[in-house]
Design a protein around this motif. Sequence first.
Motif, PDB file in Angstrom:
ATOM      1  N   PHE A  67      29.062 -16.336  46.336  1.00 16.39           N
ATOM      2  CA  PHE A  67      29.468 -15.664  47.560  1.00 16.39           C
ATOM      3  C   PHE A  67      29.424 -14.147  47.471  1.00 16.39           C
ATOM      4  O   PHE A  67      29.055 -13.475  48.418  1.00 16.39           O
ATOM      5  N   GLU A  68      29.854 -13.605  46.340  1.00 17.46           N
ATOM      6  CA  GLU A  68      29.899 -12.155  46.159  1.00 17.46           C
ATOM      7  C   GLU A  68      30.070 -11.818  44.687  1.00 17.46           C
ATOM      8  O   GLU A  68      30.316 -12.690  43.858  1.00 17.46           O
ATOM      9  N   SER A  69      29.971 -10.547  44.388  1.00 15.87           N
ATOM     10  CA  SER A  69      30.199 -10.055  43.024  1.00 15.87           C
ATOM     11  C   SER A  69      31.228  -8.942  43.108  1.00 15.87           C
ATOM     12  O   SER A  69      31.142  -8.078  43.987  1.00 15.87           O
ATOM     13  N   GLU A  70      32.214  -8.970  42.201  1.00 10.33           N
ATOM     14  CA  GLU A  70      33.259  -7.951  42.250  1.00 10.33           C
ATOM     15  C   GLU A  70      33.983  -7.826  40.919  1.00 10.33           C
ATOM     16  O   GLU A  70      33.973  -8.745  40.108  1.00 10.33           O
ATOM     17  N   LEU A  71      34.617  -6.689  40.728  1.00 10.90           N
ATOM     18  CA  LEU A  71      35.491  -6.477  39.583  1.00 10.90           C
ATOM     19  C   LEU A  71      36.851  -7.073  39.897  1.00 10.90           C
ATOM     20  O   LEU A  71      37.301  -7.021  41.041  1.00 10.90           O
ATOM     21  N   GLY A  72      37.506  -7.652  38.887  1.00  4.91           N
ATOM     22  CA  GLY A  72      38.820  -8.202  39.133  1.00  4.91           C
ATOM     23  C   GLY A  72      39.441  -8.824  37.907  1.00  4.91           C
ATOM     24  O   GLY A  72      38.838  -8.883  36.842  1.00  4.91           O
ATOM     25  N   TYR A  73      40.676  -9.282  38.090  1.00  6.77           N
ATOM     26  CA  TYR A  73      41.441  -9.944  37.032  1.00  6.77           C
ATOM     27  C   TYR A  73      41.288 -11.446  37.178  1.00  6.77           C
ATOM     28  O   TYR A  73      41.202 -11.959  38.299  1.00  6.77           O
ATOM     29  N   PHE A  74      41.305 -12.165  36.060  1.00  8.80           N
ATOM     30  CA  PHE A  74      41.246 -13.623  36.097  1.00  8.80           C
ATOM     31  C   PHE A  74      41.917 -14.188  34.855  1.00  8.80           C
ATOM     32  O   PHE A  74      42.021 -13.531  33.824  1.00  8.80           O
ATOM     33  N   SER A  75      42.392 -15.426  35.003  1.00  2.00           N
ATOM     34  CA  SER A  75      43.095 -16.111  33.924  1.00  2.00           C
ATOM     35  C   SER A  75      42.113 -16.936  33.095  1.00  2.00           C
ATOM     36  O   SER A  75      41.424 -17.798  33.635  1.00  2.00           O
ATOM     37  N   ILE A  76      42.092 -16.695  31.800  1.00  2.00           N
ATOM     38  CA  ILE A  76      41.231 -17.470  30.899  1.00  2.00           C
ATOM     39  C   ILE A  76      41.704 -18.921  30.865  1.00  2.00           C
ATOM     40  O   ILE A  76      40.893 -19.850  30.910  1.00  2.00           O
ATOM     41  N   ASN A  77      43.009 -19.138  30.816  1.00  2.00           N
ATOM     42  CA  ASN A  77      43.533 -20.510  30.805  1.00  2.00           C
ATOM     43  C   ASN A  77      43.131 -21.263  32.069  1.00  2.00           C
ATOM     44  O   ASN A  77      42.778 -22.445  32.007  1.00  2.00           O
ATOM     45  N   GLU A  78      43.171 -20.602  33.203  1.00  2.00           N
ATOM     46  CA  GLU A  78      42.778 -21.249  34.450  1.00  2.00           C
ATOM     47  C   GLU A  78      41.284 -21.569  34.462  1.00  2.00           C
ATOM     48  O   GLU A  78      40.874 -22.657  34.877  1.00  2.00           O
TER      49      GLU A  78
END
Length: 97
Positions: free
Chosen positions: A56-67
């Motif tokens: 859908f798109e490309s963006e910078l952001g935070y994410f959970s490795i466990n998730e």
Amino acid sequence: MGNLISKDLLEQIPPLYATEDIADPIAYVKLFLDGWTWYITEIDEDIAFGYVVSPFESELGYFSINEIQTIKNSLGIGVERDLYFKPCKLSTIKKAS
């Protein structure tokens, strides 16, 4: 971090906010699954920051490795780490995606 990111590799990735003043940080890890790609530039325990490329798109952001590790596609395949990915500047990845 489970099996996605080795301890040795984790030690190379800067902690969260360490590169926020760097215009073109290094992406150290590439994770992928079914059109989604996560490039990690910073990490702190479970939370990573980086560039996410989706259908859908490309963006910078935070994410959970466990998730991310809980995601499975319709065949039951989970997120994998690109073992051949070489750390590179984020601008190089953005140009390619």
